[in-house]
Design a protein around this motif. Structure first.
Motif, PDB file in Angstrom:
ATOM      1  N   UNK A  45      55.016  37.647 -31.797  1.00 59.50           N
ATOM      2  CA  UNK A  45      53.958  36.664 -31.996  1.00 59.50           C
ATOM      3  C   UNK A  45      53.606  35.980 -30.680  1.00 59.50           C
ATOM      4  N   UNK A  46      54.615  35.657 -29.884  1.00 57.55           N
ATOM      5  CA  UNK A  46      54.397  35.031 -28.582  1.00 57.55           C
ATOM      6  C   UNK A  46      53.535  35.922 -27.692  1.00 57.55           C
ATOM      7  N   UNK A  47      53.859  37.219 -27.625  1.00 55.33           N
ATOM      8  CA  UNK A  47      53.100  38.137 -26.782  1.00 55.33           C
ATOM      9  C   UNK A  47      51.656  38.270 -27.256  1.00 55.33           C
ATOM     10  N   UNK A  52      45.556  36.846 -27.107  1.00 59.93           N
ATOM     11  CA  UNK A  52      44.473  36.647 -28.059  1.00 59.93           C
ATOM     12  C   UNK A  52      43.533  35.537 -27.581  1.00 59.93           C
ATOM     13  N   UNK A  53      42.290  35.610 -28.023  1.00 60.27           N
ATOM     14  CA  UNK A  53      41.283  34.589 -27.714  1.00 60.27           C
ATOM     15  C   UNK A  53      41.484  33.396 -28.648  1.00 60.27           C
ATOM     16  N   UNK A 121      40.246  43.109 -33.398  1.00 63.13           N
ATOM     17  CA  UNK A 121      40.031  41.663 -33.362  1.00 63.13           C
ATOM     18  C   UNK A 121      41.382  40.954 -33.512  1.00 63.13           C
ATOM     19  N   UNK A 122      42.029  40.702 -32.374  1.00 59.96           N
ATOM     20  CA  UNK A 122      43.355  40.102 -32.407  1.00 59.96           C
ATOM     21  C   UNK A 122      43.370  38.723 -33.030  1.00 59.96           C
ATOM     22  N   UNK A 123      42.313  37.931 -32.804  1.00 59.23           N
ATOM     23  CA  UNK A 123      42.257  36.579 -33.361  1.00 59.23           C
ATOM     24  C   UNK A 123      42.263  36.614 -34.884  1.00 59.23           C
ATOM     25  N   UNK A 126      45.770  37.691 -36.136  1.00 60.43           N
ATOM     26  CA  UNK A 126      46.777  36.628 -36.049  1.00 60.43           C
ATOM     27  C   UNK A 126      46.603  35.640 -37.200  1.00 60.43           C
ATOM     28  N   UNK A 127      45.372  35.182 -37.410  1.00 56.77           N
ATOM     29  CA  UNK A 127      45.103  34.211 -38.474  1.00 56.77           C
ATOM     30  C   UNK A 127      45.451  34.797 -39.837  1.00 56.77           C
TER      31      UNK A 127
END
Length: 317
Positions: A45-47, A52-53, A121-123, A126-127
């Protein structure tokens, strides 16, 4: 060491593919790596949060419509649709139960890192992964009871505490780094960060394969059937997710497909009752294979599909 990690990041999907075979060939390493699993979740998660934007991520939180639809899809529609589909397929009961539990599970938090490697879409990932994981104790136990008659025990308080620690440590660590390192510098080290992610995921691959090697020799037909089922279930769930969210555009739909197919069966493993079915546990381990092996196939396909969208948007995170 830096050059090795950079090389691993440059060829991330190839290393992930090979990683599962290392786990099968060297099962003795599983016990050695098992204590590293919990810290690895934080590091993944840290990486992902480093790359991520954050503006895009906060945008999904401020406008929660997409996130809400995604959570309903991941935690309710996926398991229910899977249950309906499996009713028409003659398969062992333990296999059906394992696939339904997989579909009911939240995405792995490592999906965010895989999304970054695949230029998705990394953002959004993550969400979606964080919210789905947070809400899992509210959805999975009643679904497992209604669809399978299985009593799951996911203690809400303890679960929230452990998840909260993971999220807080990862977010604080990423926030500190981003205060001293510019986004441009992080982007220039993307392959190094991908190499770190690959290393962490290899630890997972080796640890999770414990017991599978023995099963291959003792019950080859069961392992073969479970493997075929895993390589069908993962892409089918991804395709269903892509189809359900095609209205968001191709890149977002592919990102949601990734979340739909890559499920956190480790959480299900911890929640199963003491008299759990060994065949279900075997499937949970084998189902890691497509998570590690499919990206090498998906990268050239995604590059071709997203070539124009990425060129227009210019932001892979």
């Amino acid at each position: 060491m830096v050059w090795l990690l950079t090389a691993m990041g440059r060829h991330a999907t190839q290393f992930l593919f090979v990683g599962v075979f290392i786990g099968l060939a060297l099962p003795g390493l599983a016990d050695l790596f098992r204590p590293l699993l919990a810290p690895s979740v934080v590091m993944l998660l840290f990486a992902a949060l480093l790359r991520v934007d954050w503006t895009a991520m906060s945008g999904y939180i401020r406008r929660p419509g997409i996130a809400a639809a995604l959570i309903v899809w991941l935690l309710l529609f996926c398991p229910i649709v899977t249950w309906f589909l499996l009713k028409a397929i003659p398969a062992p009961q333990s296999l059906n139960a394992a696939i339904i539990l997989m579909a009911a599970a939240p995405p792995i938090l490592g999906s965010a890192s895989i999304a970054m490697i695949l230029k998705l879409d990394g953002a959004l990932v993550v969400v979606g992964a964080l919210l789905a994981t947070l809400l899992t104790p509210l959805t999975v136990p009643p679904l497992a009871l209604q669809l399978l008659g299985i009593q799951l025990d996911i203690g809400l308080g303890d679960f929230m505490l452990r998840l909260g620690l993971v999220v807080i440590i990862a977010f604080v660590g990423a926030l500190i780094v981003r205060r001293f390192v510019t986004p441009a510098d992080l982007a220039s080290r993307a392959q190094l960060l991908d190499g770190i992610v690959v290393t962490i995921m290899l630890i997972f691959a080796i640890a999770i394969m414990a017991g599978v090697t023995d099963a291959i020799f003792e019950r080859p037909k069961t392992v073969a059937l479970w493997t075929v089922a895993a390589f069908i279930a993962n892409p089918v769930l991804q395709l269903l997710g892509i189809a359900a969210f095609s209205w968001l555009g191709l890149r977002k739909a592919l990102s949601i497909g990734l979340l739909s197919g890559n499920c956190n069966m480790g959480l299900m493993l911890a929640a199963l009752p003491a008299e759990r079915d060994a065949d279900v546990l075997l499937y949970f381990a084998i189902a890691q294979l497509p998570m590690y092996m499919l990206p090498i196939v998906m990268v050239p396909i995604y590059k071709r599909l997203l070539k124009h969208e990425l060129a227009a948007g210019g932001n892979p995170g």
